[in-house]
Design a protein around this motif. Structure first.
Motif, PDB file in Angstrom:
ATOM      1  N   LYS A 159       0.936  -1.323  -0.127  1.00 43.49           N
ATOM      2  CA  LYS A 159      -0.202   0.003  -0.132  1.00 43.49           C
ATOM      3  C   LYS A 159       0.715   1.338   0.055  1.00 43.49           C
ATOM      4  CE  LYS A 159      -3.092  -2.288   2.889  1.00 43.49           C
ATOM      5  NZ  LYS A 159      -3.747  -2.195   4.621  1.00 43.49           N
ATOM      6  N   HIS A 160       1.996   1.081   0.372  1.00 44.87           N
ATOM      7  CA  HIS A 160       2.884   2.319   0.547  1.00 44.87           C
ATOM      8  C   HIS A 160       4.148   2.364  -0.434  1.00 44.87           C
ATOM      9  CE1 HIS A 160       1.308   2.899   4.821  1.00 44.87           C
ATOM     10  NE2 HIS A 160       1.244   1.747   4.859  1.00 44.87           N
ATOM     11  N   ILE A 161       4.155   1.314  -1.128  1.00 45.25           N
ATOM     12  CA  ILE A 161       5.475   1.335  -2.292  1.00 45.25           C
ATOM     13  C   ILE A 161       5.057   2.104  -3.344  1.00 45.25           C
ATOM     14  CG2 ILE A 161       6.687   0.056  -3.810  1.00 45.25           C
ATOM     15  CD1 ILE A 161       6.589  -2.115  -1.765  1.00 45.25           C
ATOM     16  N   LYS A 162       5.409   3.531  -3.413  1.00 43.57           N
ATOM     17  CA  LYS A 162       5.114   4.424  -4.735  1.00 43.57           C
ATOM     18  C   LYS A 162       6.224   5.482  -4.529  1.00 43.57           C
ATOM     19  CE  LYS A 162       1.239   5.234  -2.970  1.00 43.57           C
ATOM     20  NZ  LYS A 162       0.090   4.974  -2.044  1.00 43.57           N
ATOM     21  N   PRO A 163       6.206   5.988  -5.579  1.00 42.60           N
ATOM     22  CA  PRO A 163       7.499   7.217  -5.697  1.00 42.60           C
ATOM     23  C   PRO A 163       7.310   8.154  -4.514  1.00 42.60           C
ATOM     24  CG  PRO A 163       6.194   6.873  -7.712  1.00 42.60           C
ATOM     25  CD  PRO A 163       5.671   6.065  -6.992  1.00 42.60           C
ATOM     26  N   GLY A 164       8.695   8.240  -3.974  1.00 41.15           N
ATOM     27  CA  GLY A 164       8.793   9.316  -2.844  1.00 41.15           C
ATOM     28  C   GLY A 164       9.091   8.660  -1.532  1.00 41.15           C
TER      29      GLY A 164
ATOM     30  N   THR B 184       8.867  -8.783  -5.502  1.00 41.73           N
ATOM     31  CA  THR B 184       9.463  -7.677  -6.279  1.00 41.73           C
ATOM     32  C   THR B 184       8.350  -6.868  -6.838  1.00 41.73           C
ATOM     33  OG1 THR B 184      11.405  -8.918  -6.734  1.00 41.73           O
ATOM     34  CG2 THR B 184      11.134  -6.778  -8.161  1.00 41.73           C
ATOM     35  N   PHE B 185       8.586  -5.459  -6.189  1.00 39.38           N
ATOM     36  CA  PHE B 185       7.252  -4.804  -6.498  1.00 39.38           C
ATOM     37  C   PHE B 185       7.809  -3.868  -7.689  1.00 39.38           C
ATOM     38  CE2 PHE B 185       6.736  -5.932  -2.121  1.00 39.38           C
ATOM     39  CZ  PHE B 185       5.529  -5.982  -1.950  1.00 39.38           C
ATOM     40  N   CYS B 186       6.768  -3.290  -8.529  1.00 38.31           N
ATOM     41  CA  CYS B 186       6.888  -2.051  -9.301  1.00 38.31           C
ATOM     42  C   CYS B 186       6.731  -0.848  -8.705  1.00 38.31           C
ATOM     43  CB  CYS B 186       6.115  -2.166 -10.630  1.00 38.31           C
ATOM     44  SG  CYS B 186       6.284  -3.701 -11.719  1.00 38.31           S
ATOM     45  N   VAL B 187       7.583   0.315  -8.946  1.00 39.05           N
ATOM     46  CA  VAL B 187       7.138   1.658  -8.445  1.00 39.05           C
ATOM     47  C   VAL B 187       6.586   2.691  -9.795  1.00 39.05           C
ATOM     48  CG1 VAL B 187       8.418   3.283  -7.005  1.00 39.05           C
ATOM     49  CG2 VAL B 187       9.233   1.092  -6.533  1.00 39.05           C
ATOM     50  N   GLY B 188       5.499   2.581  -9.427  1.00 34.60           N
ATOM     51  CA  GLY B 188       5.049   3.699 -10.527  1.00 34.60           C
ATOM     52  C   GLY B 188       4.920   2.925 -11.585  1.00 34.60           C
ATOM     53  N   GLU B 189       5.294   3.479 -12.944  1.00 36.38           N
ATOM     54  CA  GLU B 189       5.243   2.933 -14.039  1.00 36.38           C
ATOM     55  C   GLU B 189       6.661   2.259 -14.531  1.00 36.38           C
ATOM     56  OE1 GLU B 189       2.550   2.301 -16.278  1.00 36.38           O
ATOM     57  OE2 GLU B 189       1.417   3.266 -14.471  1.00 36.38           O
TER      58      GLU B 189
ATOM     59  N   LEU C 201      12.144   6.148  -3.328  1.00 33.60           N
ATOM     60  CA  LEU C 201      12.205   5.352  -4.417  1.00 33.60           C
ATOM     61  C   LEU C 201      11.464   6.269  -5.526  1.00 33.60           C
ATOM     62  CD1 LEU C 201      10.145   2.337  -3.084  1.00 33.60           C
ATOM     63  CD2 LEU C 201      12.728   2.537  -3.660  1.00 33.60           C
ATOM     64  N   LYS C 202      11.836   6.057  -6.934  1.00 40.14           N
ATOM     65  CA  LYS C 202      11.558   6.769  -7.941  1.00 40.14           C
ATOM     66  C   LYS C 202      10.513   6.034  -8.925  1.00 40.14           C
ATOM     67  CE  LYS C 202      15.585   7.507  -9.901  1.00 40.14           C
ATOM     68  NZ  LYS C 202      16.050   6.229  -9.005  1.00 40.14           N
ATOM     69  N   ASP C 203       9.762   6.816  -9.742  1.00 40.17           N
ATOM     70  CA  ASP C 203       8.955   6.093 -10.798  1.00 40.17           C
ATOM     71  C   ASP C 203       9.644   5.460 -11.681  1.00 40.17           C
ATOM     72  OD1 ASP C 203       6.125   5.999 -11.913  1.00 40.17           O
ATOM     73  OD2 ASP C 203       7.063   6.840 -13.402  1.00 40.17           O
ATOM     74  N   GLY C 204       9.361   4.151 -11.815  1.00 37.39           N
ATOM     75  CA  GLY C 204      10.231   3.195 -12.918  1.00 37.39           C
ATOM     76  C   GLY C 204      11.157   2.260 -12.292  1.00 37.39           C
TER      77      GLY C 204
END
Length: 259
Positions: free
Chosen positions: A33-38, A113-118, A89-92
């Motif tokens: 739920k928290h893994i996203k850019p930033g 292994t999760f994706c961060v953004g696109e 973490l950064k997008d991509g």
């Protein structure tokens, strides 16, 4: 006791292990739920430790061999054992989160292994194939078979699709201790290695590289990355052999797919 001895588990012990592994799955779900850019990996580490302790368990990685955190966070070309830090973490990006718990005396261990953004489609393919290879390896874990059957299946599946298999790091037995015998490589020959028996509990964890198989051990004493700096993916389940076949004790069911 011989440290290389494989310790078979009773049905009751396996159910205790299922609880510990389910909590690992819930923790990975909470992190998803928290893994996203930033967000930083240190923030993810704090969330994981709090979640594990709130559920009456302890994070097994914290202090293990001197490891300073509760989860391993390995970003992009880092394969495993990345130490959480303050870099957002950064997008991509992609990030492997490896998590362990100890609950009622038994260990759980799983990684995703999760994706961060696109994320680039080629990198998504690496993740897809690595995850598929984990389930292929699990299917090949059968009583009266050999540990080499698992590694051979994973290796063939990934190499046929143009990826390479890390050699220096392997899966492992698990139970009251996080690392027990036997070692479970992600490569090898069918019909070799220790015999698989009912009651055996192992963590299967393919580590698959987009480029070459060579790795570098970083000077922090923990982080392992690809030599060519190309991305690497890592997925892990803990399984028990029951009634002749694999029973998956950990779970990805709580993970929210972000893409």
């Amino acid at each position: 006791m011989n440290s290389k001895m494989i310790i078979l588990k009773t049905d009751e012990e396996i159910e205790f292990m299922r609880e510990a592994n389910r909590l690992v799955g819930m923790t990975l779900g909470e992190l998803s739920k928290h893994i996203k850019p930033g967000i930083t990996t240190l923030e993810l580490d704090r969330i994981a430790e709090e979640f594990i302790r709130d559920h009456g368990a302890i994070p097994t990685f914290l202090g293990y061999g001197g490891f300073p955190n509760s989860i391993c966070t390995s970003v992009n070309d880092h394969i495993v054992h990345g130490i959480p830090n303050n870099i957002p973490l950064k997008d991509g990006d992609i990030i492997s989160v490896d998590c362990g718990t100890k609950l009622r005396g038994f260990c759980g261990d799983s990684a995703y292994t999760f994706c961060v953004g696109e994320v680039d489609e080629k990198v998504k393919d690496l993740l897809r194939v690595t995850k598929e290879s984990l389930y292929k390896g699990i299917e090949s874990a059968k009583a009266e078979g050999r540990i080499g059957d698992i590694g051979s299946t994973i290796q063939e599946y990934c190499e046929k699709r143009g990826y390479s298999v890390v050699r220096e790091l392997v899966g492992h037995g698990i139970g009251r201790e996080m690392h027990e015998a036997p070692e479970v490589p992600n490569y090898g020959r069918r019909g070799t290695g220790p015999k698989i028996s009912n009651g055996m509990c192992i963590a299967i964890e393919p580590m698959i590289n987009m480029g070459g198989k060579k790795v570098v051990f970083e000077s922090d004493g923990w982080t392992v990355r690809t030599k060519d700096r190309k991305p690497s993916a890592h997925f892990e389940h803990t399984i028990a052999i029951r009634n002749g076949k694999a029973d998956i004790l950990s779970t990805f069911e709580f993970i929210k797919e972000t893409n």
